[in-house]
Scaffold this motif. Structure first.
Motif, short mmCIF file in Angstrom:
data_model
loop_
_atom_site.label_atom_id
_atom_site.label_comp_id
_atom_site.label_asym_id
_atom_site.label_seq_id
_atom_site.Cartn_x
_atom_site.Cartn_y
_atom_site.Cartn_z
N LYS A 47 0.66 -0.99 -0.11
CA LYS A 47 -0.13 0.07 0.05
C LYS A 47 0.81 1.20 0.00
CE LYS A 47 -4.07 -1.99 2.24
NZ LYS A 47 -4.67 -1.94 3.52
N LEU A 48 2.10 1.09 0.44
CA LEU A 48 3.09 2.23 0.36
C LEU A 48 3.53 2.51 -0.74
CD1 LEU A 48 5.40 1.32 3.40
CD2 LEU A 48 3.35 2.81 3.52
N PHE A 49 3.45 1.74 -2.04
CA PHE A 49 3.82 1.97 -3.17
C PHE A 49 2.98 2.21 -4.42
CE2 PHE A 49 6.81 -0.41 -0.42
CZ PHE A 49 7.96 0.51 -0.25
N VAL A 50 1.74 1.47 -4.12
CA VAL A 50 0.65 1.46 -5.29
C VAL A 50 -0.42 2.06 -4.70
CG1 VAL A 50 1.79 -0.73 -6.18
CG2 VAL A 50 -0.20 -0.67 -4.64
N ASP A 51 -1.44 2.48 -5.96
CA ASP A 51 -2.50 3.04 -5.46
C ASP A 51 -3.67 1.86 -5.06
OD1 ASP A 51 -4.23 1.76 -8.18
OD2 ASP A 51 -2.41 2.86 -8.84
N LYS A 52 -4.75 2.47 -4.42
CA LYS A 52 -5.76 1.12 -3.83
C LYS A 52 -6.10 0.05 -4.80
CE LYS A 52 -9.99 1.02 -1.14
NZ LYS A 52 -11.16 2.01 -0.51
N GLU A 53 -6.47 0.69 -6.03
CA GLU A 53 -7.20 -0.01 -7.14
C GLU A 53 -6.25 -1.16 -7.40
OE1 GLU A 53 -9.08 0.12 -11.68
OE2 GLU A 53 -8.75 2.01 -10.53
N THR A 54 -4.92 -0.87 -7.81
CA THR A 54 -4.02 -1.82 -7.97
C THR A 54 -3.54 -2.87 -7.06
OG1 THR A 54 -2.81 -0.10 -9.55
CG2 THR A 54 -1.56 -2.11 -8.93
N TYR A 55 -3.51 -2.11 -5.61
CA TYR A 55 -3.19 -3.16 -4.43
C TYR A 55 -4.54 -4.05 -4.50
CZ TYR A 55 -2.76 -4.78 0.36
OH TYR A 55 -2.50 -5.56 1.47
N GLU A 56 -5.58 -3.58 -4.69
CA GLU A 56 -6.76 -4.58 -4.29
C GLU A 56 -6.88 -5.64 -5.56
OE1 GLU A 56 -10.08 -2.02 -4.07
OE2 GLU A 56 -9.91 -1.61 -1.97
N ALA A 57 -6.41 -5.18 -6.65
CA ALA A 57 -6.40 -6.24 -7.80
C ALA A 57 -5.26 -7.35 -7.63
CB ALA A 57 -6.24 -5.41 -8.97
N MET A 58 -4.15 -6.89 -7.31
CA MET A 58 -3.05 -7.75 -6.90
C MET A 58 -3.41 -8.55 -5.81
SD MET A 58 0.44 -5.70 -7.51
CE MET A 58 1.34 -7.30 -7.23
N ASP A 59 -4.07 -8.33 -4.80
CA ASP A 59 -4.22 -9.11 -3.61
C ASP A 59 -5.27 -10.15 -4.01
OD1 ASP A 59 -4.36 -9.65 -0.88
OD2 ASP A 59 -6.62 -8.84 -0.56
#
Length: 297
Positions: free
Chosen positions: A249-261
């Motif tokens: 979360k420190l390095f990517v936006d929320k949408e990208t983080y949730e997609a990767m998760d």
């Protein structure tokens, strides 16, 4: 045979076998030091061509790997192989490269608990503990899991061996070496699968903090001694996770983080592991493209 040798002793056994054989055996000769060799990745053959050893996770081929292998077999092409992610060892978590589990449940009637079906999630949890205590991604150890004490996955030579000793319960064996030439010893009994982190976290944290230069996890546990390690585990009060390392979360936006998760969960991985694989694959693809551009026609 082992019971016969135990009853007779090696000298009598040798004498009787020599009588059947008709002559004396030659004296024992020292063998060269055994070396663990990996045949994964690309290797040269004697005839000047290359072969690629693939990591087949858990002994099963499916999904993208199965589709791509079929395409390669039906339409062989030297240009295709370097672009295939699983032909690059960066595609495989280092913990998975030497891990092994026996078939266990539901295939083996001797199994007490799971091994093959459980090892993907256990390796994922081990990686999460590595991240939490601050061990580097490329640091690894030999992990073997077996569903009963017969030890078909060779847990008794592993740096970390889990041996089924009850429903959802394992013995923890420590002290093997990376080249698997040293026998491990039983460290703990009846460790429930849900309590695995309570044992692994203090052990891995101690290895990170107290290991000597180049010392493997197995050698470290042997040097420390089980009494000291047992005390460390019993007194462990937990560790706050290092957000600077594993929290994307420190390095990517929320949408990208949730997609990767979501993608990581589908692949039975943690998000940091998936991120590292994406980076490794990207770098490998860039290197291959650069090599192709610079290659003479």
């Amino acid at each position: 045979m082992k019971y016969l040798i135990n009853e007779w002793g090696i000298e009598k056994f040798r004498s009787v076998v020599e009588q059947y054989y008709g002559k004396k055996f030659e004296p024992f000769r020292e063998l060269p030091e055994w070396e663990f060799k990996s045949y994964l990745g690309w290797h040269e053959q004697a005839n000047g061509v290359m072969f690629c050893g693939l990591h087949v996770d858990n002994g099963r081929i499916g999904g993208k790997m199965k589709t791509t292998l079929r395409e390669i077999i039906e339409n062989p092409s030297r240009q295709l192989l370097p672009r295939v992610p699983f032909c690059n060892l960066g595609y495989v978590d280092p913990l998975n490269l030497t891990a092994m589990a026996c078939p266990a449940l539901p295939l083996c009637p001797l199994a007490i608990t799971e091994a093959k079906c459980g090892i993907p999630n256990i390796l994922k949890r081990v990686r999460a503990v590595f991240d939490k205590v601050g061990l580097k991604y490329n640091e690894s150890l030999v992990i073997r899991i077996t569903g009963c004490p017969n030890g078909c996955a060779r847990p008794y030579m592993a740096e970390l061996g889990l041996v089924g000793d009850g429903p959802n319960s394992y013995q923890v064996w420590l002290g093997g070496t990376p080249n698997q030439t040293t026998l491990a010893k039983c460290f703990m009994n009846k460790v429930k699968i849900q309590d695995l982190e309570k044992v692994l976290e203090p052990l891995f944290y101690s290895w990170k903090r107290k290991h000597q230069w180049g010392e493997s996890f197995g050698d470290f546990t042997t040097r420390m001694g089980f009494d000291n390690l047992q005390e460390i585990v019993e007194k462990w009060e937990g560790l706050v996770e290092r957000s600077s390392r594993s929290n994307l979360k420190l390095f990517v936006d929320k949408e990208t983080y949730e997609a990767m998760d979501s993608l990581a969960k589908l692949q039975n991985k943690n998000i940091h592991q998936l991120a590292m694989e994406v980076i490794c694959n990207f770098v490998a693809a860039e290197q291959n493209e650069k090599s192709e551009r610079s290659a003479p026609f």
